[in-house]
Design a protein around this motif. Structure first.
Motif, PDB file in Angstrom:
ATOM      1  N   LYS A  36      23.990  36.913  12.165  1.00 12.54           N
ATOM      2  CA  LYS A  36      22.549  36.948  11.937  1.00 12.54           C
ATOM      3  C   LYS A  36      21.860  36.651  13.268  1.00 12.54           C
ATOM      4  O   LYS A  36      22.206  35.690  13.952  1.00 12.54           O
ATOM      5  CB  LYS A  36      22.194  35.887  10.891  1.00 12.54           C
ATOM      6  N   ARG A  56      21.703  41.917  11.835  1.00 10.38           N
ATOM      7  CA  ARG A  56      22.706  41.311  10.955  1.00 10.38           C
ATOM      8  C   ARG A  56      24.000  42.095  11.099  1.00 10.38           C
ATOM      9  O   ARG A  56      24.005  43.273  11.438  1.00 10.38           O
ATOM     10  CB  ARG A  56      22.259  41.349   9.495  1.00 10.38           C
ATOM     11  N   ASN A  88      18.538  44.019  -0.347  1.00 10.13           N
ATOM     12  CA  ASN A  88      19.333  42.800  -0.174  1.00 10.13           C
ATOM     13  C   ASN A  88      19.904  42.730   1.242  1.00 10.13           C
ATOM     14  O   ASN A  88      21.123  42.846   1.433  1.00 10.13           O
ATOM     15  CB  ASN A  88      20.477  42.765  -1.201  1.00 10.13           C
ATOM     16  N   GLU A  90      20.548  40.403   3.252  1.00 13.32           N
ATOM     17  CA  GLU A  90      21.507  39.332   3.537  1.00 13.32           C
ATOM     18  C   GLU A  90      22.955  39.736   3.244  1.00 13.32           C
ATOM     19  O   GLU A  90      23.892  39.093   3.715  1.00 13.32           O
ATOM     20  CB  GLU A  90      21.146  38.049   2.779  1.00 13.32           C
ATOM     21  N   GLU A  93      25.392  39.947   6.014  1.00 12.25           N
ATOM     22  CA  GLU A  93      25.956  38.715   6.554  1.00 12.25           C
ATOM     23  C   GLU A  93      27.302  38.369   5.906  1.00 12.25           C
ATOM     24  O   GLU A  93      27.962  37.434   6.342  1.00 12.25           O
ATOM     25  CB  GLU A  93      24.967  37.570   6.367  1.00 12.25           C
ATOM     26  N   THR A  94      27.698  39.107   4.875  1.00  8.11           N
ATOM     27  CA  THR A  94      28.984  38.849   4.226  1.00  8.11           C
ATOM     28  C   THR A  94      30.101  39.467   5.067  1.00  8.11           C
ATOM     29  O   THR A  94      29.882  40.464   5.756  1.00  8.11           O
ATOM     30  CB  THR A  94      29.021  39.426   2.799  1.00  8.11           C
TER      31      THR A  94
END
Length: 163
Positions: A36, A56, A88, A90, A93-94
């Motif tokens: 991130k 990201r 989504n 975020e 970031e997985t």
């Protein structure tokens, strides 16, 4: 796990390609410590312009259009994909998508072509600036070029020692 799995699938599987790919991943992810972007507090206009679609993933996918493009690419290339990175963000970031997004960016920008030519400078420029260098003077415009080059020399020395 994901680096190894996707390297073969997306053709980052030769010494020259790995020597260009890994140093840029190391730079973009702060040596695999960040998926991130750290947003600059002294550039509020830039942060506002990003609309939440800041860097990201290991290659720091940035801008809404790139989140959308990665979503569409995944719909075509990842079985049972039902996510949406625009809705989504975020998810980038997985571990799975942080790594896959790096290979996506590499593939859609044909970076293997430049790596095969041993053109590390244009690999860096395309990753950081989204365009090919018009002159060697533009190297100074590549964010973190000195760090990328240092990492390139380190990775290259590894291969010299083991081949």
């Amino acid at each position: 796990e994901f680096l190894e799995m996707y390297s073969e699938k997306y053709g980052v599987n030769t010494i020259d390609r790995i020597k260009s790919f890994i140093p840029n991943l190391l730079h973009e992810s702060m040596n695999f410590k960040a998926v991130k972007e750290f947003l600059p507090k002294n550039k509020p206009d830039y942060v506002k312009k990003l609309e939440g679609y800041f860097g990201r993933g290991l290659m720091q996918v940035t801008w809404k259009k790139n989140y959308a493009a990665f979503t569409e690419w995944c719909k075509l290339n990842v079985s049972d994909f039902k996510d949406d990175f625009v809705l989504n963000p975020e998810l980038l970031e997985t571990p799975k998508y942080a790594v896959l997004s790096a290979f996506w960016y590499w593939k859609v920008n044909n970076l293997n072509v430049y790596a095969d030519r041993k053109d590390f400078d244009n690999v860096c420029s395309l990753i950081n600036r989204g365009k090919v260098l018009k002159s060697q003077d533009e190297i100074k415009l590549i964010n973190g070029y000195d760090d990328r080059k240092k990492k390139f020399l380190l990775v290259s020395s590894y291969f010299k020692n083991f081949l």
